[in-house]
Design a protein around this motif. Structure first.
Motif, short mmCIF file in Angstrom:
data_model
loop_
_atom_site.label_atom_id
_atom_site.label_comp_id
_atom_site.label_asym_id
_atom_site.label_seq_id
_atom_site.Cartn_x
_atom_site.Cartn_y
_atom_site.Cartn_z
N GLY A 1 0.81 -1.22 0.00
CA GLY A 1 0.00 0.00 0.00
C GLY A 1 0.84 1.27 0.00
O GLY A 1 0.55 2.22 -0.74
N VAL A 2 1.88 1.30 0.81
CA VAL A 2 2.73 2.48 0.88
C VAL A 2 3.47 2.67 -0.45
O VAL A 2 3.60 3.81 -0.94
CB VAL A 2 3.70 2.39 2.08
N CYS A 3 3.96 1.60 -1.04
CA CYS A 3 4.64 1.71 -2.34
C CYS A 3 3.68 2.20 -3.42
O CYS A 3 4.04 3.04 -4.25
CB CYS A 3 5.26 0.39 -2.73
N LEU A 4 2.46 1.72 -3.41
CA LEU A 4 1.46 2.17 -4.38
C LEU A 4 1.16 3.66 -4.20
O LEU A 4 1.11 4.41 -5.17
CB LEU A 4 0.19 1.33 -4.27
N ALA A 5 0.99 4.09 -2.95
CA ALA A 5 0.75 5.51 -2.68
C ALA A 5 1.95 6.35 -3.11
O ALA A 5 1.79 7.45 -3.66
CB ALA A 5 0.45 5.72 -1.20
N ALA A 6 3.16 5.84 -2.90
CA ALA A 6 4.36 6.57 -3.30
C ALA A 6 4.45 6.70 -4.83
O ALA A 6 4.78 7.77 -5.35
CB ALA A 6 5.61 5.87 -2.77
N VAL A 7 4.14 5.63 -5.54
CA VAL A 7 4.16 5.68 -7.01
C VAL A 7 3.12 6.67 -7.52
O VAL A 7 3.39 7.48 -8.43
CB VAL A 7 3.94 4.27 -7.60
N LEU A 8 1.93 6.65 -6.94
CA LEU A 8 0.89 7.60 -7.35
C LEU A 8 1.33 9.03 -7.04
O LEU A 8 1.08 9.95 -7.84
CB LEU A 8 -0.43 7.29 -6.64
N SER A 9 1.99 9.23 -5.90
CA SER A 9 2.46 10.56 -5.55
C SER A 9 3.53 11.06 -6.51
O SER A 9 3.51 12.23 -6.92
CB SER A 9 3.00 10.57 -4.12
N VAL A 10 4.45 10.19 -6.86
CA VAL A 10 5.50 10.58 -7.82
C VAL A 10 4.87 10.90 -9.16
O VAL A 10 5.25 11.89 -9.82
CB VAL A 10 6.56 9.45 -7.93
N ALA A 11 3.91 10.10 -9.60
CA ALA A 11 3.23 10.35 -10.87
C ALA A 11 2.50 11.69 -10.82
O ALA A 11 2.49 12.45 -11.80
CB ALA A 11 2.26 9.22 -11.19
N LEU A 12 1.91 12.00 -9.68
CA LEU A 12 1.19 13.28 -9.53
C LEU A 12 2.16 14.45 -9.58
O LEU A 12 1.89 15.45 -10.24
CB LEU A 12 0.43 13.28 -8.20
#
Length: 116
Positions: A102-113
């Motif tokens: 979950g944290v990795c997924l949130a981090a990837v979404l944050s970087v994409a944002l």
């Protein structure tokens, strides 16, 4: 798993282990609260010109992870306590993998944002 303890096969574990199990539970709860606070923050505070939907998605992911971790922490606390009472091997915590994912997924979404 039954909520009642069988007094013939179960014994009270050393209080130090019980307290350590409780501290671990509370650490998971702190992690869940941190994720929840982060989710609320990221979903509410965004700059003009950025996509608010992406912020809401990251916030929702963090909130869902917080809920899963809180419920999983309680279940793991009960499983460990029961294993200690039976002198059985301690169960593996599924929370580690779920939290990491979950944290990795949130981090990837944050970087994409941030990249847009």
């Amino acid at each position: 798993m039954s909520g009642a303890l069988d007094s013939d096969t179960d014994r009270e574990p050393d209080y130090r282990f019980t307290l350590a199990n409780e501290r671990t539970f509370l650490a998971w709860i702190r992690t869940a609260l941190g994720l929840l606070a982060g989710g609320v923050a990221v979903s509410q505070f965004y700059s003009a010109g950025m996509d608010p939907v992406a912020h809401k998605a990251i916030g929702a992911l963090c909130a869902v992870m917080a809920c899963l971790i809180a419920v999983g922490a309680f279940r793991q606390w009960r499983r460990v306590q029961a294993a200690m009472r039976r002198d059985a091997p301690l169960p593996r915590p599924p929370l580690v993998t779920a939290t990491l994912t979950g944290v990795c997924l949130a981090a990837v979404l944050s970087v994409a944002l941030l990249a847009t």
